[in-house]
Design an enzyme around this catalytic site. Structure first.
Site, PDB file in Angstrom:
ATOM      1  N   CYS A  51      -0.350 -70.687 -46.949  1.00  0.00           N
ATOM      2  CA  CYS A  51       0.918 -70.042 -47.293  1.00  0.00           C
ATOM      3  C   CYS A  51       1.187 -70.339 -48.760  1.00  0.00           C
ATOM      4  O   CYS A  51       0.629 -71.293 -49.308  1.00  0.00           O
ATOM      5  CB  CYS A  51       2.060 -70.587 -46.434  1.00  0.00           C
ATOM      6  SG  CYS A  51       3.548 -69.568 -46.565  1.00  0.00           S
ATOM      7  N   LYS A  91       5.807 -70.122 -32.821  1.00  0.00           N
ATOM      8  CA  LYS A  91       6.507 -71.133 -33.611  1.00  0.00           C
ATOM      9  C   LYS A  91       7.925 -70.685 -33.897  1.00  0.00           C
ATOM     10  O   LYS A  91       8.094 -69.542 -34.324  1.00  0.00           O
ATOM     11  CB  LYS A  91       5.741 -71.333 -34.917  1.00  0.00           C
ATOM     12  CG  LYS A  91       6.396 -72.250 -35.903  1.00  0.00           C
ATOM     13  CD  LYS A  91       5.663 -72.207 -37.196  1.00  0.00           C
ATOM     14  CE  LYS A  91       6.412 -73.090 -38.179  1.00  0.00           C
ATOM     15  NZ  LYS A  91       5.898 -72.947 -39.505  1.00  0.00           N
ATOM     16  N   LYS A 125       5.825 -66.067 -35.558  1.00  0.00           N
ATOM     17  CA  LYS A 125       6.570 -67.086 -36.296  1.00  0.00           C
ATOM     18  C   LYS A 125       7.949 -66.532 -36.591  1.00  0.00           C
ATOM     19  O   LYS A 125       8.097 -65.501 -37.242  1.00  0.00           O
ATOM     20  CB  LYS A 125       5.838 -67.431 -37.597  1.00  0.00           C
ATOM     21  CG  LYS A 125       6.602 -68.447 -38.427  1.00  0.00           C
ATOM     22  CD  LYS A 125       5.841 -68.895 -39.641  1.00  0.00           C
ATOM     23  CE  LYS A 125       6.687 -69.846 -40.464  1.00  0.00           C
ATOM     24  NZ  LYS A 125       5.998 -70.277 -41.687  1.00  0.00           N
TER      25      LYS A 125
END
Ligand code: PBG
Length: 327
Positions: A120, A248, A195
């Site tokens: 990321c 997540k 996510k």
């Protein structure tokens, strides 16, 4: 079959009977411990909102990895604190950046411990967003090649698994092709597929110094209200070549974990995130609940929901407990 012929309490009577009847197994090998790695030496800077965790220099991270390996923990996932941040997040994909450096050291010290590399840009950009900007929007397509470069840099340093957490569209396919071209066809990708834009990442952003400097991540992370969309994300990532998918956070999304597992039957990881850890720690420190039992119950429920692997800040303290469960 009803009472009195059936008495479900019979199999709950002793620790041995409970152990025999237990449906869900949780072992240290199922756990992955996050580590926050910084430049320097002998550095261990505690993270206030995550008691027991610190930003650690590579030498200290190596010690942590050795301790985790000795406990039988399955792996570690690395997050880097760069020397400096810029608009393009350059240290994320520098071959001698903090994460490749840590990967090389850890692979040497603990060759059997799986090293996951989170991919990321948010820890590396001065604006704190997960990709490069075009005005005040994150530019999806210009971010993709940078993520691919980071993935290749980490794989070449020796990472066992590549885990993109940026939530750009199309990144799994781009990263898969880049790894294949770099002769890393054997390196698996764990896609952070579902996510969510979550309040529970708060302590992580202190730990990784990665809070967005303006706005929020709702333009790329998922809306907590959506579950059908999570299944679409997973389907796309699998088509693009993901080997494992992730949900997540974990606890507020147990239904999503269950649906992903049932629908796709693929390996599923769940990230028991920083805020989930901090809540239990804070309550335990106040004497409001038994922290160890709460952690164990949380991790067991995530496994029960369908996760094969759990990324958790509890790994180090819970691994020894698993060995002597109900003893
Ligand atoms: C980076 C990233 C985040 C987390 C893992 N990778 C933070 C975010 O998206 O803001 C959160 C992990 C945690 O809270 O423990 N994109």
């Amino acid at each position: 079959m009803t009472f009195p012929a059936t008495r479900l309490r019979r199999l709950r009577a002793t620790p041995a009977l409970r152990a025999m009847a237990r449906e869900t197994a949780l072992t240290p090998a199922d756990l992955v411990a996050p580590l926050f790695v910084c430049h320097g030496e002998n550095a261990r800077r505690p993270i206030a909102s995550m008691p027991g965790h610190a930003q650690v220099s590579v030498d200290e991270a190596t010690r942590d990895a050795e301790a985790l390996a000795a406990l039988g923990v399955g792996g570690v996932i690395l997050f880097g604190l760069p020397a400096s941040k810029d608009a393009e997040g350059r240290e994320a994909y520098a071959a001698n950046g903090i994460v490749p450096k840590a990967i090389r050291a850890l692979k040497k010290a603990t060759p059997d411990l799986l090293i996951w590399a989170d991919v990321c840009l948010c820890e590396y950009t001065d604006h704190g967003h997960c990709g490069v900007l075009n005005g005040d929007r994150v530019d999806n397509d210009r971010t993709l090649p940078l993520l691919a470069r980071a993935a290749v840099a980490y794989a070449e340093a020796g990472a066992d698994l590549i885990a993109p957490s940026d939530m750009m569209d199309g990144r799994i396919g781009v990263i898969r092709r880049a790894l294949d071209e770099a002769e890393r066809a054997e390196t698996p990708i764990v896609a952070y597929s579902a996510k969510y834009a979550s309040a529970f990442y708060g302590p992580f952003r202190e730990a990784a110094e990665s809070a967005p400097q303006f706005g929020d991540r709702r333009g790329y992370q998922m809306d907590p209200a959506n579950a059908e969309e999570a299944l679409r994300e997973v389907a796309l990532d699998l088509e693009e070549g993901a080997d494992m998918v992730m949900v997540k956070p974990a606890l507020p999304y147990l239904d999503v974990i269950r649906r992903v597992k049932e629908r796709f039957g693929v390996p599923v990881a769940a990230y028991n995130v920083s805020g989930e850890y901090a809540m239990i720690k804070a309550a335990a420190q106040n004497g409001w609940l038994d922290g160890e039992r709460a952690a164990l119950e949380t991790l067991t429920s995530i496994r029960r929901a369908g996760a094969d692997v759990i990324l958790t800040y509890f790994a180090k303290e819970i691994a020894p407990v698993l060995e002597r469960r109900e003893a």
